[in-house]
Structures are given as structure tokens and as C-alpha cells.
Design a protein around this motif. Structure first.
Motif, PDB file in Angstrom:
ATOM      1  N   GLY A  32       0.878  -1.330   0.064  1.00 55.62           N
ATOM      2  CA  GLY A  32      -0.098   0.085  -0.021  1.00 55.62           C
ATOM      3  C   GLY A  32       0.863   1.240  -0.099  1.00 55.62           C
ATOM      4  O   GLY A  32       0.557   2.323  -0.816  1.00 55.62           O
TER       5      GLY A  32
ATOM      6  N   ILE B  83       2.100   1.754  -3.421  1.00 55.06           N
ATOM      7  CA  ILE B  83       1.043   2.413  -4.368  1.00 55.06           C
ATOM      8  C   ILE B  83       0.580   3.944  -3.976  1.00 55.06           C
ATOM      9  O   ILE B  83       0.788   4.688  -5.003  1.00 55.06           O
ATOM     10  CB  ILE B  83      -0.497   1.622  -3.986  1.00 55.06           C
ATOM     11  CG1 ILE B  83      -0.100   0.150  -4.642  1.00 55.06           C
ATOM     12  CG2 ILE B  83      -1.524   2.080  -4.965  1.00 55.06           C
ATOM     13  CD1 ILE B  83      -1.140  -0.789  -4.483  1.00 55.06           C
TER      14      ILE B  83
ATOM     15  N   LEU C  92       1.224   7.015  -6.939  1.00 57.96           N
ATOM     16  CA  LEU C  92       0.322   7.765  -7.142  1.00 57.96           C
ATOM     17  C   LEU C  92       0.728   9.398  -6.847  1.00 57.96           C
ATOM     18  O   LEU C  92       0.761  10.221  -7.822  1.00 57.96           O
ATOM     19  CB  LEU C  92      -0.925   7.649  -6.548  1.00 57.96           C
ATOM     20  CG  LEU C  92      -1.589   6.281  -6.783  1.00 57.96           C
ATOM     21  CD1 LEU C  92      -2.939   6.054  -5.954  1.00 57.96           C
ATOM     22  CD2 LEU C  92      -2.156   6.339  -8.395  1.00 57.96           C
TER      23      LEU C  92
END
Lengths: 209, 195
Positions: free
Chosen positions: A184, A187, A191
Motif C-alpha cells: 500500500g 501504491i 500515485l
């Protein structure tokens, strides 16, 4: 390079996390809570400013053959000071950051600044560079953790050392625990990195380059 | 040859200065750190076994003979708590497996195998989820429980309400407490009979 440019350089143009993409290991590991991110960032800032200053002052005395061991000794000294001080005065933060505090020694941002900046510039500019890079690192950690902390736990701004439990945004049952895992973290980081790149590209287009 | 000497000398001077500085910082901080740690342990013992007025640490030899049993390798320290010369329970520092690593617990238990108190000394559980094991609301789940049967979380049919989203951390706490239960039995002080 003027001291002011040296300072702002690290915050955006050469932000260690989002522009240079250095020091990701501690970034992913500690950006679970805003208080951890800021604590880690400030610890690294202290080490950066201290080691940049000393290395800049010693730059003419250190023979180039042994500069790396000399830099590492200076950096390790500051890291140990931070480690012991944190353990004495901020025990809970110290416990959470754990091994990542001693690991600041091998954080590539710090050695990179010693090698690329402090060993070639005067003490004033080096302090500003350390401050800028450190704050850039801190802001980047805060940006990542301000997303990860609420998504992963439902709570934001928890700071155990200050006796603050944080603000609960939603019940823990709805928290996405994958966000607290390294997966996570990568990720969210990816982004944000894309977003920063987008902004940079837009900005450059406007200036016509 | 001269170069080597010069290089060595420069490095030596830097290391010596650094060592001196660190010795000073260590001198200043170690007192605070040690004091805080000792204070934490003393406070925690009184909290987990309120009935005791004095604590006596089990000697290294006694502890080693306990740890000879593989079941008890995670027992770090054992204290016997006494009041008016009679044994009122034990306080044990144990490690138990959590979700993010070992959970370090201080458990107080009376000879009837009831948990008199519990403290989390250290853990690396997920902030906001598993880290809630250290919260008083969860710790109070354990206090006063025990007795005839080992503790288990509700998902395993027990009486401890596990923290939602953190069953593994909750189970870890239960395991730590049950380890102390086994320890009280093994020490032969269960049932209120002195050793």
C-alpha cells in the motif's frame, strides 16, 4: 549557489523523495502515521544539517581518498546523538521508528548531500542545503503519511508521545489494512510521485521548455 | 608510506573527536534512559499485581532452569510478589507472537490463576489496529479473568472480545497470558499453596 536557492532546491526542485527518489526504504517503513513521518523527517533534518556543516568545514582537510569513511563517521556520530536523545526524551516515537533511526546512517540522501554538496560548498550554503533537503524529506513523508494513516487505520494525527490519540474519521472496521503494508505504501507513493511529475510537466510547459 | 600515515591520522582524529562527543551525549542521556526504564518496570509491577507490597526477582539460575523447558523460552523475567511474608502472586515479563513482531508483556497473576493486571511493554503492531492492544479498554478484558480455564478470544470460543480487524494481535496477548498461567502451574504455586 545562493543560500536561499540551496534551501528551496531541496524542498521542491530536488525534493529527495519525489524528485530524486532517494531514501525510499525509511519512507515506506515509517510513513504509517503523520507523527512518525514528521519525527523521522526532523531526525534526518538534524543529521543532514549537522553532517553538512561539519563536512563543509572539514572539506579542505579531508583527503579525497578517505572522504567516504570520514563522511560516514561524521554522519554516524550525528545519528547516534539523535538516537540517544530520542530514546531519552521521546521514548514512544523511538520505539515506533525503531531500527530506522540508526539506519539514517546509510540513508542515501545524507551521504549524497555530503558528497554532492557539502564537500564542494561553504558552511552557510551547506547548512541551508541540509535544511532544505531535510524539510523536503519531512514534507514528503508527511504527504505520504497523511494519506496512509487515515486510510489504513481510520485515525489521523495520532501522537502517543504527546498523549494525543488522534482524530477518528471512521471506525477501524472500514480501514484498509493493505495501506499499512509496504504494498500500500508503494501504491500511495507511486500515485503521489505521478501527481508531482504531472505538476512539474505542466509547470515546464507554461514556461515554454 | 607517508601518505598512508597521513590518511590514517586524519581518520583517527575524526573518529577520536566523534567518540569523545558521543561519550558525552551518552553520559547525559543514559541516566535518563535507565531511570525511565527502571521506573517503567517498577510502576508496571505495582499496577499488575496491586496486592503485593514487595517484589523479589527470581535469580538467573532459577530462571535458567525454567527456560530449560522449551515451552518457557519466551519468559524473560519473573518476580514473586509478597504481602506480609506470604506469596500473593507473580509478575512475569514474557514475549508473545503478534502480527508485526513480538509483543512484550508484563503479566500479574495470583495463585488462583486469575489475571491481576496486564501491561504491554513493547510491540510492533499496526498503528490504529493491532496497536490498540495496549489500550486500557482491551487490557481490561483480561483483568479478573482466568481461574479454572485458559483464556481465549471470542473468535476461538473464548471470553476475550478481540479487537476488530486485529484478531492475530488479540490472540497474541491471550497466548502471552496463558504462558504465565502455565508458568504459575509449573512453579507449583497454583492454588494458593506456597512453594
Amino acid at each position: 549557489m545562493s543560500p536561499l536557492t540551496a534551501f528551496t532546491n531541496g524542498i521542491y526542485k530536488e525534493n529527495p523523495i519525489f524528485r530524486l527518489v532517494l531514501g525510499l526504504c525509511p519512507t515506506i517503513a515509517v510513513s504509517l502515521a503523520v507523527s512518525n513521518g514528521i519525527g523521522m523527517g526532523l531526525a534526518a533534518t538534524f543529521v543532514l544539517v549537522g553532517s553538512n556543516l561539519i563536512i563543509s568545514l572539514l572539506r579542505k582537510l579531508i583527503p579525497s581518498e578517505i572522504r567516504i569513511p570520514c563522511f560516514i563517521v561524521v554522519i554516524a556520530t550525528f545519528v547516534t546523538i539523535v538516537d540517544l536523545t530520542m530514546e531519552a526524551y521521546l521514548p514512544q516515537l523511538h520505539q515506533v521508528l525503531g531500527v530506522f533511526v540508526p539506519l539514517i546512517v546509510v540513508n542515501c540522501i545524507i551521504l549524497a548531500r555530503a558528497e554532492a554538496f557539502a564537500s564542494k560548498n561553504g558552511p552557510g550554503a551547506s547548512i541551508m542545503d541540509g535544511l532544505g533537503m531535510g524539510l523536503g524529506f519531512t514534507l514528503a513523508l508527511a504527504a505520504i503519511s497523511i494519506i496512509r494513516e487515515p486510510l489504513g487505520t481510520g485515525v489521523i494525527f495520532a501522537a502517543p508521545d504527546l498523549g494525543f490519540d488522534g482524530i477518528r474519521l471512521f471506525p477501524a472496521e472500514y480501514a484498509a489494512s493493505v495501506v499499512t503494508q509496504p504494498v500500500g505504501g508503494f501504491i500511495i507513493f507511486g500515485l503521489l510521485l505521478g501527481l508531482v511529475n504531472l505538476i512539474t510537466m505542466k509547470k515546464n510547459d507554461k514556461h515554454g521548455c | 608510506m607517508r601518505d598512508v600515515l597521513k590518511l590514517g591520522l586524519v581518520l583517527m582524529v575524526i573518529c577520536a573527536v566523534s567518540g569523545g562527543l558521543l561519550a558525552y551525549v551518552h553520559g547525559v542521556t543514559s541516566e535518563i534512559i535507565d531511570e525511565r526504564k527502571a521506573q517503567e518496570v517498577a510502576d508496571a509491577m505495582r499496577v499488575v499485581l496491586p496486592a503485593a507490597e514487595s517484589f523479589e526477582k527470581l535469580s538467573d539460575d532459577e530462571l535458567a532452569s525454567i527456560k530449560a523447558d522449551p515451552k518457557f523460552v519466551d519468559v524473560d523475567e519473573v518476580y514473586e510478589g509478597a504481602h506480609d511474608g506470604s506469596l500473593v502472586g507473580i509478575v512475569a515479563k514474557v514475549q508473545s507472537p503478534g502480527y508485526g513482531g513480538k509483543i512484550s508483556l508484563l503479566v500479574g497473576m495470583d495463585p488462583d490463576l486469575t489475571v491481576t493486571g496486564l501491561q504491554v511493554l513493547g510491540h510492533s503492531e499496526t498503528p490504529g489496529l493491532g496497536a490498540n492492544i495496549a489500550k486500557p479498554e482491551f487490557i481490561s478484558e483480561f483483568i479478573g479473568r482466568g481461574g479454572s480455564h485458559p483464556l481465549a478470544v471470542d473468535k476461538d470460543g473464548g471470553e476475550i472480545s478481540a479487537i476488530s480487524g486485529a484478531t492475530i494481535s488479540s490472540r497474541g496477548m491471550g497466548k502471552g497470558v496463558n504462558l504465565v498461567r502455565d508458568l504459575v502451574n509449573a512453579l507449583g504455586i497454583a492454588g494458593g499453596v506456597g512453594r
